[in-house]
Design a protein around this motif. Sequence first.
Motif, PDB file in Angstrom:
ATOM      1  N   THR A 100       0.800  -1.239   0.000  1.00 34.35           N
ATOM      2  CA  THR A 100       0.000   0.000   0.000  1.00 34.35           C
ATOM      3  C   THR A 100       0.833   1.289   0.000  1.00 34.35           C
ATOM      4  OG1 THR A 100      -0.254  -0.323   2.365  1.00 34.35           O
ATOM      5  CG2 THR A 100      -2.144  -0.882   1.003  1.00 34.35           C
ATOM      6  N   ARG A 101       2.099   1.205   0.425  1.00 34.08           N
ATOM      7  CA  ARG A 101       2.899   2.450   0.416  1.00 34.08           C
ATOM      8  C   ARG A 101       3.735   2.593  -0.858  1.00 34.08           C
ATOM      9  NH1 ARG A 101       5.954   2.560   5.804  1.00 34.08           N
ATOM     10  NH2 ARG A 101       6.448   4.718   5.276  1.00 34.08           N
ATOM     11  N   LEU A 102       3.600   1.632  -1.737  1.00 28.71           N
ATOM     12  CA  LEU A 102       4.176   1.776  -3.090  1.00 28.71           C
ATOM     13  C   LEU A 102       3.026   2.274  -3.959  1.00 28.71           C
ATOM     14  CD1 LEU A 102       6.155  -1.557  -3.362  1.00 28.71           C
ATOM     15  CD2 LEU A 102       7.103   0.666  -3.956  1.00 28.71           C
ATOM     16  N   ASN A 103       2.783   3.576  -3.911  1.00 27.34           N
ATOM     17  CA  ASN A 103       1.497   4.054  -4.449  1.00 27.34           C
ATOM     18  C   ASN A 103       1.626   5.273  -5.365  1.00 27.34           C
ATOM     19  OD1 ASN A 103       2.211   5.913  -2.586  1.00 27.34           O
ATOM     20  ND2 ASN A 103       0.502   5.567  -1.176  1.00 27.34           N
ATOM     21  N   ARG A 104       2.745   5.334  -6.092  1.00 30.06           N
ATOM     22  CA  ARG A 104       2.946   6.525  -6.943  1.00 30.06           C
ATOM     23  C   ARG A 104       2.554   6.271  -8.404  1.00 30.06           C
ATOM     24  NH1 ARG A 104       9.077   7.151  -5.797  1.00 30.06           N
ATOM     25  NH2 ARG A 104       8.726   4.925  -5.892  1.00 30.06           N
ATOM     26  N   ILE A 105       2.202   7.362  -9.069  1.00 32.51           N
ATOM     27  CA  ILE A 105       2.078   7.301 -10.525  1.00 32.51           C
ATOM     28  C   ILE A 105       3.472   7.592 -11.058  1.00 32.51           C
ATOM     29  CG2 ILE A 105       1.095   8.448 -12.563  1.00 32.51           C
ATOM     30  CD1 ILE A 105      -1.440   8.931 -10.821  1.00 32.51           C
ATOM     31  N   LEU A 106       4.053   6.677 -11.808  1.00 34.62           N
ATOM     32  CA  LEU A 106       5.451   6.816 -12.228  1.00 34.62           C
ATOM     33  C   LEU A 106       5.577   7.613 -13.521  1.00 34.62           C
ATOM     34  CD1 LEU A 106       6.574   3.144 -11.465  1.00 34.62           C
ATOM     35  CD2 LEU A 106       6.998   5.182 -10.070  1.00 34.62           C
ATOM     36  N   GLN A 107       4.658   7.398 -14.434  1.00 36.95           N
ATOM     37  CA  GLN A 107       4.731   8.071 -15.737  1.00 36.95           C
ATOM     38  C   GLN A 107       3.338   8.034 -16.358  1.00 36.95           C
ATOM     39  OE1 GLN A 107       7.692   6.152 -18.194  1.00 36.95           O
ATOM     40  NE2 GLN A 107       7.229   7.408 -19.961  1.00 36.95           N
ATOM     41  N   TYR A 108       2.855   9.192 -16.813  1.00 39.15           N
ATOM     42  CA  TYR A 108       1.543   9.201 -17.467  1.00 39.15           C
ATOM     43  C   TYR A 108       1.676   9.987 -18.759  1.00 39.15           C
ATOM     44  CZ  TYR A 108      -3.519   9.996 -18.089  1.00 39.15           C
ATOM     45  OH  TYR A 108      -4.798  10.048 -18.595  1.00 39.15           O
ATOM     46  N   GLU A 109       1.391   9.327 -19.870  1.00 44.19           N
ATOM     47  CA  GLU A 109       1.489   9.954 -21.190  1.00 44.19           C
ATOM     48  C   GLU A 109       0.109   9.941 -21.836  1.00 44.19           C
ATOM     49  OE1 GLU A 109       4.232  11.284 -22.006  1.00 44.19           O
ATOM     50  OE2 GLU A 109       5.758  10.251 -20.823  1.00 44.19           O
ATOM     51  N   PRO A 110      -0.743  10.928 -21.471  1.00 40.85           N
ATOM     52  CA  PRO A 110      -2.110  10.896 -22.031  1.00 40.85           C
ATOM     53  C   PRO A 110      -2.121  10.805 -23.557  1.00 40.85           C
ATOM     54  CG  PRO A 110      -1.939  12.589 -20.331  1.00 40.85           C
ATOM     55  CD  PRO A 110      -0.549  12.070 -20.567  1.00 40.85           C
ATOM     56  N   LYS A 111      -1.147  11.471 -24.224  1.00 40.97           N
ATOM     57  CA  LYS A 111      -1.166  11.471 -25.704  1.00 40.97           C
ATOM     58  C   LYS A 111      -0.907  10.069 -26.265  1.00 40.97           C
ATOM     59  CE  LYS A 111       1.362  15.317 -26.787  1.00 40.97           C
ATOM     60  NZ  LYS A 111       1.809  15.935 -25.678  1.00 40.97           N
ATOM     61  N   ASP A 112      -0.107   9.277 -25.528  1.00 38.78           N
ATOM     62  CA  ASP A 112       0.187   7.901 -25.974  1.00 38.78           C
ATOM     63  C   ASP A 112      -0.815   6.882 -25.442  1.00 38.78           C
ATOM     64  OD1 ASP A 112       2.404   8.936 -27.132  1.00 38.78           O
ATOM     65  OD2 ASP A 112       3.799   8.288 -25.546  1.00 38.78           O
ATOM     66  N   LEU A 113      -1.743   7.344 -24.604  1.00 38.58           N
ATOM     67  CA  LEU A 113      -2.700   6.433 -23.950  1.00 38.58           C
ATOM     68  C   LEU A 113      -1.974   5.340 -23.163  1.00 38.58           C
ATOM     69  CD1 LEU A 113      -5.258   6.245 -26.868  1.00 38.58           C
ATOM     70  CD2 LEU A 113      -5.889   6.911 -24.574  1.00 38.58           C
ATOM     71  N   THR A 114      -0.944   5.736 -22.415  1.00 40.89           N
ATOM     72  CA  THR A 114      -0.238   4.772 -21.556  1.00 40.89           C
ATOM     73  C   THR A 114       0.000   5.394 -20.179  1.00 40.89           C
ATOM     74  OG1 THR A 114       1.926   5.532 -22.334  1.00 40.89           O
ATOM     75  CG2 THR A 114       1.003   3.587 -23.432  1.00 40.89           C
ATOM     76  N   ILE A 115       0.084   4.521 -19.180  1.00 46.76           N
ATOM     77  CA  ILE A 115       0.411   4.980 -17.835  1.00 46.76           C
ATOM     78  C   ILE A 115       1.217   3.893 -17.128  1.00 46.76           C
ATOM     79  CG2 ILE A 115      -1.669   4.077 -16.659  1.00 46.76           C
ATOM     80  CD1 ILE A 115      -1.716   6.797 -15.078  1.00 46.76           C
ATOM     81  N   SER A 116       2.143   4.332 -16.259  1.00 50.10           N
ATOM     82  CA  SER A 116       2.907   3.396 -15.436  1.00 50.10           C
ATOM     83  C   SER A 116       2.679   3.765 -13.976  1.00 50.10           C
ATOM     84  CB  SER A 116       4.401   3.498 -15.792  1.00 50.10           C
ATOM     85  OG  SER A 116       5.142   2.655 -14.939  1.00 50.10           O
ATOM     86  N   VAL A 117       2.251   2.793 -13.175  1.00 54.00           N
ATOM     87  CA  VAL A 117       1.923   3.084 -11.771  1.00 54.00           C
ATOM     88  C   VAL A 117       2.499   2.012 -10.866  1.00 54.00           C
ATOM     89  CG1 VAL A 117      -0.244   4.219 -12.387  1.00 54.00           C
ATOM     90  CG2 VAL A 117      -0.278   1.795 -11.847  1.00 54.00           C
ATOM     91  N   GLU A 118       2.703   2.380  -9.591  1.00 50.80           N
ATOM     92  CA  GLU A 118       3.128   1.376  -8.623  1.00 50.80           C
ATOM     93  C   GLU A 118       1.923   0.531  -8.190  1.00 50.80           C
ATOM     94  OE1 GLU A 118       7.167   3.066  -6.590  1.00 50.80           O
ATOM     95  OE2 GLU A 118       5.292   3.772  -5.701  1.00 50.80           O
TER      96      GLU A 118
END
Length: 375
Positions: A51-69
């Motif tokens: 639960t404490r690994l809870n960050r958004i690492l990278q969000y590229e709305p234009k590419d329709l991709t996201i990386s999250v913990e």
Amino acid sequence: MSELSPTTAADLAEALREAAGNGQRISLGGAGTKHRMAGPAGGAATRISTTRLNRILQYEPKDLTISVEAGLPYGELTRTLAANQQMLPLDPPCAGGATIGGVIACGSGGARRRVYGAARDMVIGLSYATLEGQVVQSGGMVVKNVAGLDVQKTLIGSFGTLAAIVSLNFKLSPIPEGTRTFALSFPTAAQAVQARDKVLHGVLQPTSLDVVNPTAAEKVSLSGHCLLVRAGGSEKLLGRYGEELAGAEQISGAREDALWDAIAEFQATPRFVVRVGHPLMDLQAVLESSGGPCLARAGNGVTYLGFDDADAVRRWMAAQEAKAWSRIVEWAPEEEKAQIEQWPAPGPDLALMQRMKALFDPNQLLNRGRLYGRL
Ligand SMILES: Cc1cc2nc3c(=O)[nH]c(=O)nc-3n(C[C@H](O)[C@H](O)[C@H](O)COP(=O)(O)OP(=O)(O)OC[C@H]3O[C@@H](n4cnc5c(N)ncnc54)[C@H](O)[C@@H]3O)c2cc1C
């Protein structure tokens, strides 16, 4: 029992390495919303929460991709995406408190998989921590990845029995211009199935095609054997659905959202829920096989049957033994799981799963028993 909530991938890997090195059984989880799901979770000396690994690492709305913990709350992810008119249409149960890692580790899915696919279709990459203390990357941030050993597919639905998912990369979908649900109510299951067949053989491509029996319909403020057809797109397209499904009650706006939230939660609400995988043509037989509440993903061949007690589950399981349906007791009260065989007929795949488990976790320390008591 020691309780750990690491805040970095390296700390999570180290916690796993240390516990495994000491031969300790480990209970790995997120927010713990799904204790009732799958196999029993007890008996561990160390509990590790993401639960404490809870960050958004990278969000590229234009590419329709996201990386999250992995520990990011599913609700927070949904809200972040909605601000950009984007979504991850998984529709899992327990969405209110669940972490995204837990949703993916349980292979949770819902009504819109007919068009958008399941978790394994949305994950384009992930990283995971092993019991050896390594953090490993699989896949990437692009929708088309070079083929190789697709470890990420193995971890999706593994219930944390193989390794700890640290982060996840998703391909996203745009939120459609509008949505509407068309509800057709019938006195019999046969008529609801006939209406389902008409939709399947017609021109419409609904995002969801569910059937609820009268007991389940009542729980979501509907009635009868109800076929629910959900569509997304322009007003013109939604109008076409209205013409094709003449006579249907049209549900939109807040009431539509509430209906589909209730349906997602229904998958987990009855005391016992049996998930049945069956040919599409067997839908009527499945619906008529139980007097309790039923919810069918009528375009996918997956039906959820609710039961009040373990005896009723056992009787139903025994009565269907000769059928070619896959049967798994997906949800049950923690203290009653030992009374039932949750996954009575795993089939020949089990040997392969056991070999995979032996590669990741030879001493069976991680989430032992969580894969329906089999792994
Ligand atoms: C290595 C491994 C193997 C596993 N094997 C099983 C297993 O054999 N059975 C099991 O119950 N759990 C299994 N699990 C647990 C499982 O991953 C999770 O419970 C997961 O949610 C279910 O995945 P599934 O592929 O069995 O079923 P789901 O993906 O939920 O699909 C269930 C059924 O839906 C139908 N279906 C799926 N997608 C579509 C589609 N796009 N269109 C039409 N129909 C569709 C198919 O009939 C399918 O069998 C396994 C876990 C691991 C780690």
